[in-house]
Design a protein around this motif. Sequence first.
Motif, PDB file in Angstrom:
ATOM      1  N   VAL A 115       0.860  -1.202   0.000  1.00 47.71           N
ATOM      2  CA  VAL A 115       0.000   0.000   0.000  1.00 47.71           C
ATOM      3  C   VAL A 115       0.889   1.243   0.000  1.00 47.71           C
ATOM      4  N   HIS A 116       1.959   1.185   0.796  1.00 50.62           N
ATOM      5  CA  HIS A 116       2.889   2.312   0.838  1.00 50.62           C
ATOM      6  C   HIS A 116       3.587   2.489  -0.500  1.00 50.62           C
ATOM      7  N   LEU A 117       4.031   1.374  -1.068  1.00 50.36           N
ATOM      8  CA  LEU A 117       4.769   1.458  -2.337  1.00 50.36           C
ATOM      9  C   LEU A 117       3.920   2.096  -3.431  1.00 50.36           C
ATOM     10  N   ALA A 119       1.369   4.186  -3.036  1.00 48.07           N
ATOM     11  CA  ALA A 119       1.184   5.611  -2.762  1.00 48.07           C
ATOM     12  C   ALA A 119       2.463   6.377  -3.127  1.00 48.07           C
ATOM     13  N   ARG A 120       3.584   5.830  -2.741  1.00 49.46           N
ATOM     14  CA  ARG A 120       4.853   6.512  -2.974  1.00 49.46           C
ATOM     15  C   ARG A 120       5.119   6.655  -4.474  1.00 49.46           C
ATOM     16  N   LYS A 121       4.795   5.578  -5.221  1.00 53.72           N
ATOM     17  CA  LYS A 121       5.010   5.602  -6.665  1.00 53.72           C
ATOM     18  C   LYS A 121       4.139   6.676  -7.328  1.00 53.72           C
ATOM     19  N   THR A 274      -1.172  14.980   4.590  1.00 51.62           N
ATOM     20  CA  THR A 274       0.147  14.449   4.967  1.00 51.62           C
ATOM     21  C   THR A 274       1.251  15.415   4.533  1.00 51.62           C
ATOM     22  N   LEU A 275       1.154  15.893   3.293  1.00 52.97           N
ATOM     23  CA  LEU A 275       2.189  16.811   2.799  1.00 52.97           C
ATOM     24  C   LEU A 275       2.199  18.093   3.634  1.00 52.97           C
ATOM     25  N   LEU A 276       0.998  18.536   4.006  1.00 47.82           N
ATOM     26  CA  LEU A 276       0.898  19.739   4.843  1.00 47.82           C
ATOM     27  C   LEU A 276       1.583  19.505   6.193  1.00 47.82           C
ATOM     28  N   GLY A 395      16.445   5.119   3.335  1.00 48.30           N
ATOM     29  CA  GLY A 395      15.891   3.931   2.676  1.00 48.30           C
ATOM     30  C   GLY A 395      14.647   4.259   1.873  1.00 48.30           C
ATOM     31  N   VAL A 396      13.746   3.269   1.751  1.00 52.84           N
ATOM     32  CA  VAL A 396      12.527   3.475   0.939  1.00 52.84           C
ATOM     33  C   VAL A 396      11.567   4.453   1.585  1.00 52.84           C
ATOM     34  N   ARG A 397      11.858   4.862   2.819  1.00 49.95           N
ATOM     35  CA  ARG A 397      10.982   5.809   3.496  1.00 49.95           C
ATOM     36  C   ARG A 397      11.583   7.205   3.582  1.00 49.95           C
TER      37      ARG A 397
HETATM   38  C1  HEM Z   1      13.312  20.432   6.679  1.00 48.41           C
HETATM   39  C2  HEM Z   1      12.237  19.867   6.200  1.00 48.41           C
HETATM   40  C3  HEM Z   1      11.888  18.409   6.377  1.00 48.41           C
HETATM   41  C4  HEM Z   1      12.416  17.476   7.208  1.00 48.41           C
HETATM   42  C5  HEM Z   1      13.529  17.647   8.245  1.00 48.41           C
HETATM   43  C6  HEM Z   1      11.716  16.222   6.939  1.00 48.41           C
HETATM   44  C7  HEM Z   1      11.990  15.037   7.570  1.00 48.41           C
HETATM   45  C8  HEM Z   1      11.351  13.848   7.295  1.00 48.41           C
HETATM   46  C9  HEM Z   1      11.644  12.602   7.951  1.00 48.41           C
HETATM   47  C10 HEM Z   1      12.695  12.398   9.027  1.00 48.41           C
HETATM   48  C11 HEM Z   1      10.808  11.664   7.425  1.00 48.41           C
HETATM   49  C12 HEM Z   1      10.752  10.188   7.824  1.00 48.41           C
HETATM   50  C13 HEM Z   1      11.774   9.420   7.012  1.00 48.41           C
HETATM   51  C14 HEM Z   1      12.018   8.013   7.502  1.00 48.41           C
HETATM   52  O1  HEM Z   1      11.160   7.446   8.203  1.00 48.41           O
HETATM   53  O2  HEM Z   1      13.062   7.471   7.167  1.00 48.41           O
HETATM   54  C15 HEM Z   1       9.995  12.312   6.428  1.00 48.41           C
HETATM   55  C16 HEM Z   1       9.035  11.678   5.661  1.00 48.41           C
HETATM   56  C17 HEM Z   1       8.230  12.332   4.770  1.00 48.41           C
HETATM   57  N1  HEM Z   1       8.263  13.660   4.429  1.00 48.41           N
HETATM   58 FE1  HEM Z   1       9.572  15.027   5.120  1.00 48.41          FE
HETATM   59  N2  HEM Z   1      10.772  16.446   5.967  1.00 48.41           N
HETATM   60  C18 HEM Z   1      10.846  17.759   5.582  1.00 48.41           C
HETATM   61  C19 HEM Z   1      10.085  18.391   4.619  1.00 48.41           C
HETATM   62  C20 HEM Z   1       9.097  17.788   3.879  1.00 48.41           C
HETATM   63  C21 HEM Z   1       8.312  18.433   2.854  1.00 48.41           C
HETATM   64  C22 HEM Z   1       8.483  19.882   2.404  1.00 48.41           C
HETATM   65  C23 HEM Z   1       7.420  17.512   2.390  1.00 48.41           C
HETATM   66  C24 HEM Z   1       6.383  17.647   1.302  1.00 48.41           C
HETATM   67  C25 HEM Z   1       5.942  18.760   0.793  1.00 48.41           C
HETATM   68  C26 HEM Z   1       7.659  16.275   3.114  1.00 48.41           C
HETATM   69  C27 HEM Z   1       6.968  15.105   2.913  1.00 48.41           C
HETATM   70  C28 HEM Z   1       7.275  13.897   3.506  1.00 48.41           C
HETATM   71  C29 HEM Z   1       6.570  12.659   3.221  1.00 48.41           C
HETATM   72  C30 HEM Z   1       5.416  12.482   2.259  1.00 48.41           C
HETATM   73  C31 HEM Z   1       7.183  11.668   4.003  1.00 48.41           C
HETATM   74  C32 HEM Z   1       6.793  10.183   4.057  1.00 48.41           C
HETATM   75  C33 HEM Z   1       7.694   9.357   3.130  1.00 48.41           C
HETATM   76  C34 HEM Z   1       7.390   7.864   3.170  1.00 48.41           C
HETATM   77  O3  HEM Z   1       7.005   7.369   4.223  1.00 48.41           O
HETATM   78  O4  HEM Z   1       7.547   7.209   2.134  1.00 48.41           O
HETATM   79  N3  HEM Z   1       8.677  16.484   4.012  1.00 48.41           N
HETATM   80  N4  HEM Z   1      10.342  13.655   6.355  1.00 48.41           N
END
Ligand code: HEM
Length: 452
Positions: A115-117, A119-121, A274-276, A395-397
């Motif tokens: 489900v994550h893959l 969404a991410r794609k 989520t993005l917000l 990684g993938v996250r």
């Molecule tokens: C300085 C700014 C930011 C920091 C420090 C940050 C940090 C992080 C961290 C630590 C994670 C988790 C990664 C992991 O579990 O390995 C994450 C996930 C995520 N971030 Fe950011 N983030 C930032 C800005 C943003 C922005 C601007 C957006 C989108 C507009 C965003 C969208 C996301 C999303 C969608 C995930 C989930 C990814 C996934 O689970 O596949 N982030 N972020």
Amino acid sequence: MTTTESAAATAQHTAVRIDDVTATALPPGPRLPQAIQTLLFGSYRHQWLPRLRRRHGDVFRLRLFPERDVVQLANVEHIRAVFGGPAEVFHAGEGNVILKPAMGRHSVLLTDEEVHLRARKLLMPAFNGASLRGYRDLITELAEAEVDGWRPGPLRSHERMQAVTLEIILRVVFGVAEGPRLDRLRALLRRIVDIGPVDILGWHQPKLQRFGVWKRDAEVRRTADELIYAEIADRRRAGDLADRRDVLSRLLAVGNGADTDGLTDAELRDQLITLLLAGHETTATALAWSLHELARDPRRLADAVRAADDHDEKHLEAVVKEAMRLHPVISEVARVATRDIEIDGYRIPAGHTVMPSITMVQHDPAHHDDPHAFRPERFTGSGPATGTWFPFGGGVRRCLGAGFSLLESAVVLGEVLRRFHLSPDRPRPERAKARNITMVPARGARLVVRPR
Ligand code: HEM
């Protein structure tokens, strides 16, 4: 033991095993009551975790409320193995589950495996290099408008950075045009992003939502959802989707004519929220720390001002990267182990949360010389060694918005530095304070600004 045997023993000892787990001992950790551990972790982790590391080593265990066993990791090899490990063994979505009532069950941050893959794609094309280039002009325009409103004198820079990053999410991510809907959404989203422990309590106790602050929170979320669904419906009908340069339009375009189903309205709503929540406060905090550090360091400030005048965004990016090294916005990431694993000779039972610690690695003098000094030049050459800087996880996250956030930060920083001189409002630096999941400057990164 021969040298070869001892090398093999060391490798085995530091390894992360997901099969043939033989260890029986759990990682060591403090014996304090769970409530005290939760309090220390929640409010004083910057000071407490390095102390625990000195006492117990690179792998240690905490017991946090509610019934959560957490294993902190401070060794880059262990962390690399966890980030590169199978997604079915290391569940990041499950680790973030507390956010589900706000982000929704489809959120890319909260789901795991297929489900994550999926969404991410579907989200990824909206964050690739070409898409990012498309966002630049509007980000610049919004940053200019923000700085236009500044007057000489004291400035709470964190507050201003929150305002500009919210505007950027609304216009560049949601793509809402100026008008009454934008004004209403702005007001509502401002309240949605201001999450405190009391609000979180209400998310998880639906009965509370009939009363007081929780009732108002639930109403705000409902009204914001109505506006978001109305925006999605309008956008689906719009004939100019291909020409529009915002994240939502790009997400809507993914399903158009492709061999994959696009995102449903409910999925889009969840991904937008989520993005917000993932992108607003995080970027605002990284920018606030950057301004805070620059204002206190005349030499680095002069370098950054020169870079802003020359539109040298690589240097401005280095400033933000160093600010995020010194002040990790998020101090650790989470992976829930779905089966028993072994790290460093300890058994980590299924259900424990493994937490690669960004702060402990980024503040480790073994990886960064004089780790508590602010030196953007660490990032102007080849940068720190792999695995020693990971404010965006791995990684993938790894954070989907990392590129977006760095672009946004460099643009905002450039606009500020071309127009204003920065100085601290008082000599003593601000300490880091935990605010929900982020570590923010305790007094709001206060500055004094004057036109250049
Ligand atoms: C300085 C700014 C930011 C920091 C420090 C940050 C940090 C992080 C961290 C630590 C994670 C988790 C990664 C992991 O579990 O390995 C994450 C996930 C995520 N971030 Fe950011 N983030 C930032 C800005 C943003 C922005 C601007 C957006 C989108 C507009 C965003 C969208 C996301 C999303 C969608 C995930 C989930 C990814 C996934 O689970 O596949 N982030 N972020």
